[in-house]
Design a protein around this motif. Structure first.
Motif, PDB file in Angstrom:
ATOM      1  N   LYS A 209      -0.816  -0.833 -12.269  1.00  0.00           N
ATOM      2  CA  LYS A 209       0.222  -1.720 -11.909  1.00  0.00           C
ATOM      3  C   LYS A 209       1.171  -1.773 -13.211  1.00  0.00           C
ATOM      4  O   LYS A 209       2.466  -1.554 -13.207  1.00  0.00           O
ATOM      5  N   GLU A 210       0.712  -1.843 -14.399  1.00  0.00           N
ATOM      6  CA  GLU A 210       1.380  -1.810 -15.505  1.00  0.00           C
ATOM      7  C   GLU A 210       2.105  -0.699 -15.958  1.00  0.00           C
ATOM      8  O   GLU A 210       3.199  -0.584 -16.533  1.00  0.00           O
ATOM      9  N   LYS A 211       1.736   0.674 -15.451  1.00  0.00           N
ATOM     10  CA  LYS A 211       1.955   1.877 -15.433  1.00  0.00           C
ATOM     11  C   LYS A 211       3.159   1.984 -14.329  1.00  0.00           C
ATOM     12  O   LYS A 211       3.761   3.124 -14.225  1.00  0.00           O
ATOM     13  N   LYS A 212       3.360   1.003 -13.317  1.00  0.00           N
ATOM     14  CA  LYS A 212       4.211   1.175 -12.317  1.00  0.00           C
ATOM     15  C   LYS A 212       3.828   2.200 -11.158  1.00  0.00           C
ATOM     16  O   LYS A 212       4.750   2.840 -10.776  1.00  0.00           O
ATOM     17  N   LEU A 213       2.562   2.567 -11.278  1.00  0.00           N
ATOM     18  CA  LEU A 213       1.982   3.564 -10.304  1.00  0.00           C
ATOM     19  C   LEU A 213       1.697   3.026  -8.875  1.00  0.00           C
ATOM     20  O   LEU A 213       1.845   3.606  -7.991  1.00  0.00           O
ATOM     21  N   VAL A 214       1.540   1.528  -8.852  1.00  0.00           N
ATOM     22  CA  VAL A 214       1.456   1.120  -7.502  1.00  0.00           C
ATOM     23  C   VAL A 214       2.106  -0.339  -7.479  1.00  0.00           C
ATOM     24  O   VAL A 214       2.813  -0.827  -8.715  1.00  0.00           O
ATOM     25  N   ARG A 215       2.543  -0.930  -6.198  1.00  0.00           N
ATOM     26  CA  ARG A 215       3.257  -2.316  -6.253  1.00  0.00           C
ATOM     27  C   ARG A 215       2.509  -3.335  -6.562  1.00  0.00           C
ATOM     28  O   ARG A 215       3.084  -4.371  -7.018  1.00  0.00           O
ATOM     29  N   SER A 216       1.073  -3.225  -6.092  1.00  0.00           N
ATOM     30  CA  SER A 216       0.429  -4.464  -6.346  1.00  0.00           C
ATOM     31  C   SER A 216      -1.237  -4.019  -6.613  1.00  0.00           C
ATOM     32  O   SER A 216      -1.774  -3.271  -5.935  1.00  0.00           O
TER      33      SER A 216
ATOM     34  N   GLY B 209     -12.953  10.137 -15.585  1.00  0.00           N
ATOM     35  CA  GLY B 209     -12.236  11.659 -15.827  1.00  0.00           C
ATOM     36  C   GLY B 209     -10.713  11.173 -16.122  1.00  0.00           C
ATOM     37  O   GLY B 209     -10.293   9.808 -16.617  1.00  0.00           O
ATOM     38  N   VAL B 210      -9.979  12.105 -16.235  1.00  0.00           N
ATOM     39  CA  VAL B 210      -8.565  11.919 -16.511  1.00  0.00           C
ATOM     40  C   VAL B 210      -7.836  12.623 -15.229  1.00  0.00           C
ATOM     41  O   VAL B 210      -7.850  13.662 -14.783  1.00  0.00           O
ATOM     42  N   TYR B 211      -7.127  11.630 -14.752  1.00  0.00           N
ATOM     43  CA  TYR B 211      -6.326  12.187 -13.293  1.00  0.00           C
ATOM     44  C   TYR B 211      -4.627  12.055 -13.508  1.00  0.00           C
ATOM     45  O   TYR B 211      -4.260  11.056 -14.297  1.00  0.00           O
ATOM     46  N   ARG B 212      -4.259  12.869 -12.897  1.00  0.00           N
ATOM     47  CA  ARG B 212      -2.598  13.077 -12.890  1.00  0.00           C
ATOM     48  C   ARG B 212      -2.251  12.224 -11.661  1.00  0.00           C
ATOM     49  O   ARG B 212      -2.282  12.595 -10.450  1.00  0.00           O
ATOM     50  N   LEU B 213      -1.361  11.084 -11.828  1.00  0.00           N
ATOM     51  CA  LEU B 213      -1.031  10.357 -10.831  1.00  0.00           C
ATOM     52  C   LEU B 213       0.364  10.256 -10.904  1.00  0.00           C
ATOM     53  O   LEU B 213       1.123  10.112 -11.819  1.00  0.00           O
ATOM     54  N   SER B 214       1.300   9.917  -9.559  1.00  0.00           N
ATOM     55  CA  SER B 214       2.579   9.626  -9.567  1.00  0.00           C
ATOM     56  C   SER B 214       2.841   8.433  -8.825  1.00  0.00           C
ATOM     57  O   SER B 214       2.149   8.183  -7.661  1.00  0.00           O
ATOM     58  N   PRO B 215       4.080   7.827  -9.143  1.00  0.00           N
ATOM     59  CA  PRO B 215       4.395   6.628  -8.324  1.00  0.00           C
ATOM     60  C   PRO B 215       4.819   6.985  -6.922  1.00  0.00           C
ATOM     61  O   PRO B 215       5.084   6.021  -6.032  1.00  0.00           O
ATOM     62  N   ASP B 216       4.999   8.205  -6.484  1.00  0.00           N
ATOM     63  CA  ASP B 216       5.351   8.628  -5.238  1.00  0.00           C
ATOM     64  C   ASP B 216       4.318   8.789  -4.507  1.00  0.00           C
ATOM     65  O   ASP B 216       4.421   9.083  -3.183  1.00  0.00           O
ATOM     66  N   MET B 217       2.946   8.362  -4.845  1.00  0.00           N
ATOM     67  CA  MET B 217       1.773   8.535  -4.176  1.00  0.00           C
ATOM     68  C   MET B 217       1.444   7.001  -3.402  1.00  0.00           C
ATOM     69  O   MET B 217       1.652   6.171  -4.343  1.00  0.00           O
ATOM     70  N   ASP B 218       1.025   7.080  -2.437  1.00  0.00           N
ATOM     71  CA  ASP B 218       0.657   5.726  -1.822  1.00  0.00           C
ATOM     72  C   ASP B 218      -0.792   5.359  -2.488  1.00  0.00           C
ATOM     73  O   ASP B 218      -1.418   6.301  -2.726  1.00  0.00           O
ATOM     74  N   VAL B 219      -1.127   4.036  -1.917  1.00  0.00           N
ATOM     75  CA  VAL B 219      -2.340   3.751  -2.417  1.00  0.00           C
ATOM     76  C   VAL B 219      -3.587   4.498  -1.836  1.00  0.00           C
ATOM     77  O   VAL B 219      -4.473   4.769  -2.665  1.00  0.00           O
TER      78      VAL B 219
ATOM     79  N   LEU C 282       0.783  -1.282  -0.048  1.00  0.00           N
ATOM     80  CA  LEU C 282       0.058   0.093   0.087  1.00  0.00           C
ATOM     81  C   LEU C 282       0.875   1.464  -0.189  1.00  0.00           C
ATOM     82  O   LEU C 282       0.460   2.340  -0.046  1.00  0.00           O
ATOM     83  N   THR C 283       2.202   0.927   0.168  1.00  0.00           N
ATOM     84  CA  THR C 283       3.011   2.167   0.308  1.00  0.00           C
ATOM     85  C   THR C 283       3.309   2.478  -1.222  1.00  0.00           C
ATOM     86  O   THR C 283       3.005   1.900  -2.173  1.00  0.00           O
ATOM     87  N   ALA C 284       4.029   3.822  -1.282  1.00  0.00           N
ATOM     88  CA  ALA C 284       4.513   4.372  -2.842  1.00  0.00           C
ATOM     89  C   ALA C 284       5.269   3.395  -3.313  1.00  0.00           C
ATOM     90  O   ALA C 284       6.073   2.730  -3.002  1.00  0.00           O
ATOM     91  N   ALA C 285       4.951   3.339  -4.752  1.00  0.00           N
ATOM     92  CA  ALA C 285       5.847   2.353  -5.613  1.00  0.00           C
ATOM     93  C   ALA C 285       7.146   2.690  -5.959  1.00  0.00           C
ATOM     94  O   ALA C 285       8.157   2.030  -6.149  1.00  0.00           O
ATOM     95  N   SER C 286       7.340   4.225  -5.834  1.00  0.00           N
ATOM     96  CA  SER C 286       8.565   4.668  -6.108  1.00  0.00           C
ATOM     97  C   SER C 286       8.675   6.101  -5.463  1.00  0.00           C
ATOM     98  O   SER C 286       7.735   6.578  -5.021  1.00  0.00           O
ATOM     99  N   ARG C 287       9.843   6.614  -5.270  1.00  0.00           N
ATOM    100  CA  ARG C 287      10.199   7.854  -4.809  1.00  0.00           C
ATOM    101  C   ARG C 287      10.293   9.003  -5.891  1.00  0.00           C
ATOM    102  O   ARG C 287      10.345  10.148  -5.726  1.00  0.00           O
ATOM    103  N   ILE C 288      10.143   8.410  -7.186  1.00  0.00           N
ATOM    104  CA  ILE C 288      10.233   9.305  -8.073  1.00  0.00           C
ATOM    105  C   ILE C 288       9.037  10.087  -8.314  1.00  0.00           C
ATOM    106  O   ILE C 288       7.738   9.488  -8.559  1.00  0.00           O
ATOM    107  N   ASN C 289       9.031  11.526  -8.566  1.00  0.00           N
ATOM    108  CA  ASN C 289       7.738  12.401  -8.876  1.00  0.00           C
ATOM    109  C   ASN C 289       7.788  12.477 -10.110  1.00  0.00           C
ATOM    110  O   ASN C 289       7.858  13.801 -10.557  1.00  0.00           O
ATOM    111  N   VAL C 290       7.254  11.655 -11.001  1.00  0.00           N
ATOM    112  CA  VAL C 290       6.871  11.795 -12.406  1.00  0.00           C
ATOM    113  C   VAL C 290       5.741  11.532 -12.490  1.00  0.00           C
ATOM    114  O   VAL C 290       5.383  10.292 -12.630  1.00  0.00           O
TER     115      VAL C 290
END
Length: 337
Positions: free
Chosen positions: A55-62, A80-90, A27-35
């Motif tokens: 998951k395919e876009k590597k925005l979540v771990r599971s 809608g269309v949303y802006r998400l980042s891998p440094d966001m947790d679930v 449930l934690t952030a998939a990465s620290r990268i803020n892209v």
């Protein structure tokens, strides 16, 4: 017996603790990268499919962790269309997906074969970015060095695709977005793997010409084979597309209805009638069909081609110059755009 039960309960407890820890880790952030990445949630989408995409876009771990967390929280998706980042947790991701109020954006399709200038004009027309700003970003030396591009422009490296874009986006942000997609896509094409930077640049230059010449997808590899054969035998490419590029993109003149003999004599490095070998760089931003064709040209004996049927968009391919002449007039207009 008591010892057996004790060991059993101890092992079960450890297993539960590990399982819970693993679940919460996912449930934690998939990465620290803020892209950030734009994710579209069409009307009628379900949480399972969205979780799979994230998951395919590597925005979540599971995807399972996100799905079950959403079920537990009772999160309901809103289109809608949303802006998400891998440094966001679930938890943060679900908060965004369930909040709704999609941001204002423009869905913009960049056609295959568009040049930097054409893309810039399209961005300006849609109030995405000023044309001059985008062109300047495409020529930025530091940005080119960042991507390891051995040229003075991102021409060819801006992947034509459908983009979700915000108004007043910075030119460099747009260039990075399109270049990132380009490198992601060529990584999936056989023939690009293990290629050096100069080799990729050569393939890309060929692809950019193929893109402007072919009409029927099945003929793109054959056109690529013609150019490959000519390069191997040190023969000029004789591409009308390069003449059109000089006239419209370099000289800034209106698009010609026909290519004349005088046009073929223009003294310019991009004139493939006057100079053998490849032009100095790409003349367009090619799509997947042209890129695949240039990376994997079939072995043929063709050295010439000409537009045979204007309506159908088919070409006649020839092995010799005499055969090429016998098929009809060969200095004909072959513009796609």
């Amino acid at each position: 017996m008591n010892d057996g039960y004790s060991r059993f309960f101890f092992a079960s407890g450890v297993f539960c603790v590990v399982g819970i820890a693993f679940y919460f880790f996912n449930l934690t952030a998939a990465s620290r990268i803020n892209v950030s990445t734009l994710i579209e949630v069409p009307k009628g989408s379900n949480m399972r499919s969205v979780a799979r995409e994230l998951k395919e876009k590597k925005l979540v771990r599971s995807e399972n962790a996100l799905y079950f967390c959403a079920r537990f929280r009772g999160t309901r998706l809103k289109a809608g269309v949303y802006r998400l980042s891998p440094d966001m947790d679930v938890s943060a991701i679900l908060a965004v997906l369930g909040k709704g109020a999609p941001p204002s954006y423009t869905v913009l399709h960049i056609p295959e074969g568009y040049t930097v200038k054409k893309i810039a004009a399209l961005f300006e027309n849609k109030s995405i970015c000023a044309a001059d700003e985008f062109i300047a970003a495409s020529l930025d030396g530091a940005l080119l060095e960042e991507y390891g591009i051995p040229a003075s422009s991102f021409q060819g490296y801006l992947f034509p695709d459908t983009y979700f874009l915000y108004p007043n986006t910075d030119g460099k942000t747009l260039v990075r977005k399109m270049a990132d997609i380009f490198f992601e896509r060529i990584a999936t094409i056989d023939g690009f793997q293990e290629k050096s930077v100069p080799e990729i640049f050569q393939i890309l230059t060929i692809a950019s010409i193929v893109e402007r010449e072919y009409r029927i997808a099945s003929e793109a590899p054959l056109i690529a084979s013609v150019f490959t054969n000519r390069l191997m035998h040190h023969i000029g490419l004789y591409s009308c597309a390069t003449i059109e590029y000089i006239i419209t993109e370099i000289n800034g003149e209106p698009h010609p209805n026909v290519i004349t003999y005088a046009d073929l004599e223009i003294n310019n490095p991009f004139n493939t009638y006057r100079r053998a070998g490849l032009p100095p760089g790409p003349i367009s931003n090619p799509g997947m069909i042209a890129l695949r064709a240039a990376a994997n040209p079939p072995e043929t004996s063709y050295f010439y081609f000409r537009l045979e049927n204007t309506e159908a968009g088919t070409h006649h391919f020839s092995k010799s110059f005499d055969e090429h002449l016998d098929t009809g007039v060969f200095y004909t207009k072959q513009a796609k755009y």
